[in-house]
Scaffold this motif. Structure first.
Motif, short mmCIF file in Angstrom:
data_model
loop_
_atom_site.label_atom_id
_atom_site.label_comp_id
_atom_site.label_asym_id
_atom_site.label_seq_id
_atom_site.Cartn_x
_atom_site.Cartn_y
_atom_site.Cartn_z
N VAL A 12 13.99 6.00 13.66
CA VAL A 12 14.55 6.51 12.41
C VAL A 12 13.88 5.75 11.27
O VAL A 12 13.39 4.63 11.45
N PRO A 13 13.82 6.34 10.07
CA PRO A 13 13.09 5.69 8.97
C PRO A 13 13.53 4.26 8.67
O PRO A 13 12.70 3.41 8.36
N LEU B 212 10.74 -2.58 10.82
CA LEU B 212 9.73 -3.12 11.73
C LEU B 212 8.40 -3.36 11.00
O LEU B 212 7.80 -4.44 11.12
N ALA B 213 7.95 -2.36 10.24
CA ALA B 213 6.67 -2.49 9.57
C ALA B 213 6.68 -3.59 8.51
O ALA B 213 5.77 -4.43 8.45
N SER C 123 -2.85 -3.17 5.23
CA SER C 123 -1.91 -2.72 4.19
C SER C 123 -0.54 -2.46 4.79
O SER C 123 -0.42 -1.88 5.88
N ALA C 124 0.50 -2.88 4.06
CA ALA C 124 1.86 -2.59 4.52
C ALA C 124 2.12 -1.09 4.53
O ALA C 124 2.84 -0.58 5.40
N LEU C 125 1.51 -0.37 3.59
CA LEU C 125 1.68 1.08 3.55
C LEU C 125 1.08 1.73 4.78
O LEU C 125 1.70 2.61 5.40
N VAL C 126 -0.12 1.29 5.17
CA VAL C 126 -0.76 1.84 6.37
C VAL C 126 0.04 1.46 7.62
O VAL C 126 0.15 2.25 8.56
N TRP D 142 1.55 3.87 10.55
CA TRP D 142 1.34 3.68 11.97
C TRP D 142 2.66 3.69 12.73
O TRP D 142 2.79 4.35 13.77
N VAL D 143 3.62 2.93 12.24
CA VAL D 143 4.89 2.81 12.96
C VAL D 143 5.65 4.13 12.99
O VAL D 143 6.28 4.48 13.99
N PHE D 144 5.57 4.88 11.90
CA PHE D 144 6.39 6.09 11.79
C PHE D 144 5.68 7.36 12.25
O PHE D 144 6.32 8.26 12.81
N PHE D 145 4.35 7.43 12.03
CA PHE D 145 3.64 8.67 12.32
C PHE D 145 2.70 8.58 13.52
O PHE D 145 2.51 9.57 14.23
#
Length: 233
Positions: free
Chosen positions: A81-82, A88-89, A60-63, A67-70
């Motif tokens: 940064v967001p 990237l994601a 999932s793009a949401l998951v 991963w990338v941010f958290f």
């Protein structure tokens, strides 16, 4: 809606467009690199490219944004940064879909074209650059157009990071006004206008790339008949 709240929505539109452009550029680069790699003569290159495609298409793009941010920052000791985390994601995720478009378009080129390049002693890169890509790229535009619209809608996922995109700004305005119908109607219209402009732009690009392709050859001028006895030999 007050001027201050409308400015909040305008800021969200600008951030959404920034994210769309950056992630689209990354997705395009990934699409061509991975898509071409999937047609490589070495099996290990094809395997790695196929593995990447299956992993990012199957998650999932949401998951992936989570991963990338958290998840990754504590593991590697850095924090994106967001805007860059979302770029990237989304770029890596939608690039996996785009790689299949590139691979399919390259596979659809007439095999005789490849054989002609081999007969001319072209290197694999020359065959790709001079023969295959010029014929395959115009066929990629319609599916890439659809993918770009999907990417536009996918940018709303970055609101989970607290990024002030269009979706996040709309939610703030909704909380301030305690009115959902008005603000979300505006947001729907804004997304539609952006998508419509993207679609028209991609159609224009498609027509430009296909200019001159498939046209009938020019007719040869008819031979002029000289009447007998005119004295012209």
């Amino acid at each position: 809606m007050t001027s201050g709240l409308w400015e909040r929505v305008q800021d969200g539109v600008w951030i959404t467009i920034q994210l769309l452009v950056l992630s689209a550029l990354l997705a395009t680069a990934v699409s061509f690199v991975v898509g071409i790699a999937r047609t490589h003569r070495l099996w290990i290159v094809r395997f790695l490219a196929g593995f990447y495609t299956e992993v990012f298409r199957g998650t999932s793009a949401l998951v992936m944004i989570f991963w990338v941010f958290f998840v990754l920052p504590p593991a590697f000791g850095w924090q994106l940064v967001p805007l860059w985390a979302g770029t990237l994601a989304l770029g890596l995720t939608y690039g996996a879909y785009g790689s299949e478009i590139v691979r399919g378009a390259l596979a659809a080129v007439d095999p005789a074209q490849r054989e002609g390049g081999i007969a001319l002693s072209f290197t694999p890169w020359q065959r790709m650059r001079l023969i295959l890509l010029p014929q395959a790229v115009p066929e990629m535009i319609p599916p890439f157009s659809n993918l770009l619209i999907e990417l536009l809608k996918g940018t709303a996922l970055v609101s989970i990071m607290g990024m002030g995109d269009l979706a996040f700004s709309a939610n703030l305005v909704r909380l301030a006004l305690q009115e959902s119908a008005e603000i979300y109607t505006y947001i729907l219209l804004i997304y539609f206008v952006i998508a419509f402009l993207l679609t028209r732009s991609m159609r224009g690009l498609e027509k430009k790339l296909k200019a001159g392709v498939g046209k009938a050859p020019k007719k040869k001028a008819a031979a002029v008949r000289v009447p007998e006895g005119s004295g012209v030999s």
